[in-house]
Design an enzyme around this catalytic site. Structure first.
Site: not given
Ligand code: NDP
Length: 478
Positions: A184, A258, A292, A389
């Protein structure tokens, strides 16, 4: 200083032919969802709608898992490694052939500068598939026993910051080891994953080996909680990572996470300043700081603080922010309105807590989501901008006097994904590297990635490793 203007150098988007709408990729074919729901994906630089994308519900996730199971049992796990390798090589070659198209598509959907998608993301995607293609017929030499077995069906959930690269990090090792996958992509950046689905068709990958289900968080939750998957691989926020760890704890699923980071980039007084400043800029302004492992906390030795800061400010004034498709752009668009709101909020908190905020003169486009490169000085370890972060182009600057103090401050975080050390002394690099609690420690460089090198975190940055020989372990029954 000579003054000149850059002429616009836009990359043509004509190489990308966007469809009006995209279906789910299940069992080798694009098709509708059971309940017909869809959402739009936009360009964060212009807010223009790029395409409509199907939203997968639990019934669609179930169909995808069933297809992946069938492909696992009847085709993929039984196929000799040397045959699986051929498919991975073929995918890598097609990614290279379609590289320009994929780079433009990534920059359109994500907002990152074309220079980065073209020179970093897409070449690394191909490199990952080439690298793991090489492992597919050599798994018995990887150090995991004489006949390592795959796990089964992997459910993989990826974020929006490196959409196609995170897909490659997940799919390439999974397939090399003989697993099948349901992936996904993030809601705001599904387009390159859907282009990858086309590449799977082009490569004649057997149906069901790779399935792509688009949707939001609920689709991700349905996938990781599906009882038919054997392995969960997630990259994203620490908060969602913890939810996933809780959901999987009572099951037999193998999990790798991760998650976030708040990396220290440590500059000692003997570091070459110009080189360190380039590393600081690359550490936090690469990909708008949506990284990240970004070097979001700069620790500068007090004796060179003024010199480093003056040089950093001068360098920041030369960064060009704007159209992601312009080849001269250094800083692109923030990926979404929600992420922009979060960056703004934390920056306001930084000011309210007493840190000094500075940005170079920088005109922001009227449409789209933008945030100027920003530095906070006078930051203390207690400030939220030093602890949380921000995931944006915002750098918090702290100082230290001794190496021991640098280690203390660098490790004073719930995270532990990466760190950087800048010094001329090899002995100091080794001394620091053995004390920094971070999965990756870069020395006199930052944000360097290579498929042969393992990547992953300590503490709340998650567990498991991706990349290199270590990355195979996550997809083998060991
Ligand atoms: P999320 O952790 O919500 O998103 C990462 C992935 O998980 C997306 O595909 C998301 O879908 C999906 N997801 C969301 N909720 C669930 C769930 N309950 N079960 C399974 N999968 C889920 O990150 P966000 O995009 O909301 O970003 C929020 C914050 O997270 C950012 O501001 C940043 O600080 C941090 N972040 C960190 C990352 C890293 O690599 N360390 C990467 C991205 C974000 P969808 O996008 O469709 O909501």
């Amino acid at each position: 200083m000579p003054k000149f203007e850059y002429a616009p150098a836009p990359e043509s988007r004509s190489i990308v032919s966007l469809r009006e709408s995209y279906g789910l990729f299940i069992n080798g074919e694009f098709g509708p969802s059971v309940d017909g729901r869809a959402f739009k994906t936009i360009s964060p630089a212009t807010e223009e709608v790029l395409a409509e994308v199907t939203e997968a519900g639990p019934a669609d996730v179930d169909r995808a898992v069933t297809a992946a199971r069938k492909a696992y049992e009847h085709t993929w796990s039984a196929m000799p490694g040397r045959e699986r390798a051929k498919y991975l090589f073929r995918i890598a070659r097609i990614v290279q052939e379609r590289g320009r198209e994929l780079a433009v598509l990534e920059s359109l959907d994500n907002g990152k500068p074309i220079r980065e998608s073209r020179d970093v993301d897409i070449p690394l995607v191909a490199a990952h598939f080439f690298y793991y293609a090489g492992w597919a017929d050599k798994l018995e030499y990887a150090g995991y026993g004489p006949a390592p077995r795959p796990l089964g069906v992997a459910g993989q959930v990826i974020p929006w910051n490196f959409p196609l690269l995170m897909l490659a990090w997940k799919i390439a090792p999974a397939l090399a080891c003989g697993n099948t996958v349901v992936l996904k992509p993030a809601e705001t950046t599904p387009l390159t994953a859907l282009a990858f689905a086309e590449i799977c068709q082009q490569a004649d990958l057997p149906p069901g080996v790779v399935n792509i289900v688009t949707g939001a968080g609920e689709t991700g939750r349905a996938l990781v909680e599906h009882p038919g998957i054997d392995k969960v691989a997630f990259t994203g926020s620490t908060e969602v990572g913890k939810q996933i760890a809780r959901a999987c704890a009572p099951t037999r699923k193998k999990v790798t996470l991760e998650l976030g980071g708040k990396a220290a980039n440590v500059v000692f007084e003997d570091a070459p300043v110009d080189q360190a400043v380039e590393g600081i800029v690359n550490g936090i302004f690469f990909n708008q700081g949506h990284v990240c492992c970004a070097g979001s906390r700069l620790l500068v030795q007090e004796s060179v603080y003024d010199e480093v800061l003056a040089s950093l400010r001068r360098r920041l004034a030369t960064l060009r922010l704007g159209d992601p498709l312009d080849k001269n752009t250094d800083v692109g668009a923030i990926n979404s309105a929600a992420q922009l709101a979060k960056i703004r909020e934390l920056s306001e908190v930084g000011e309210a807590e007493g840190a000094q905020r500075w940005s170079p003169p920088c005109e922001l486009p009227v449409k789209g989501f933008w945030f100027p490169p920003t530095i906070f000085t006078g930051v203390s370890q207690a400030h939220r901008i030093a602890r949380e972060e921000i995931f944006g182009p915002v750098l918090s600057v702290l100082t230290f006097r001794t190496p021991a103090e640098a280690v203390e401050k660098a490790n004073n975080t719930p995270y532990g994904l990466s760190a950087g050390v800048w010094t001329e002394k090899g002995s100091l690099i080794l001394w620091m590297a053995s004390r920094l609690r971070a999965g990756v420690v870069w020395a006199n460089t930052f944000n360097k990635f290579d498929p042969t090198s393992p990547f992953g975190g300590y503490k709340e940055s998650g567990y498991g490793r991706e990349g290199g020989r270590h990355g195979l372990e996550a997809y083998l029954d060991v």
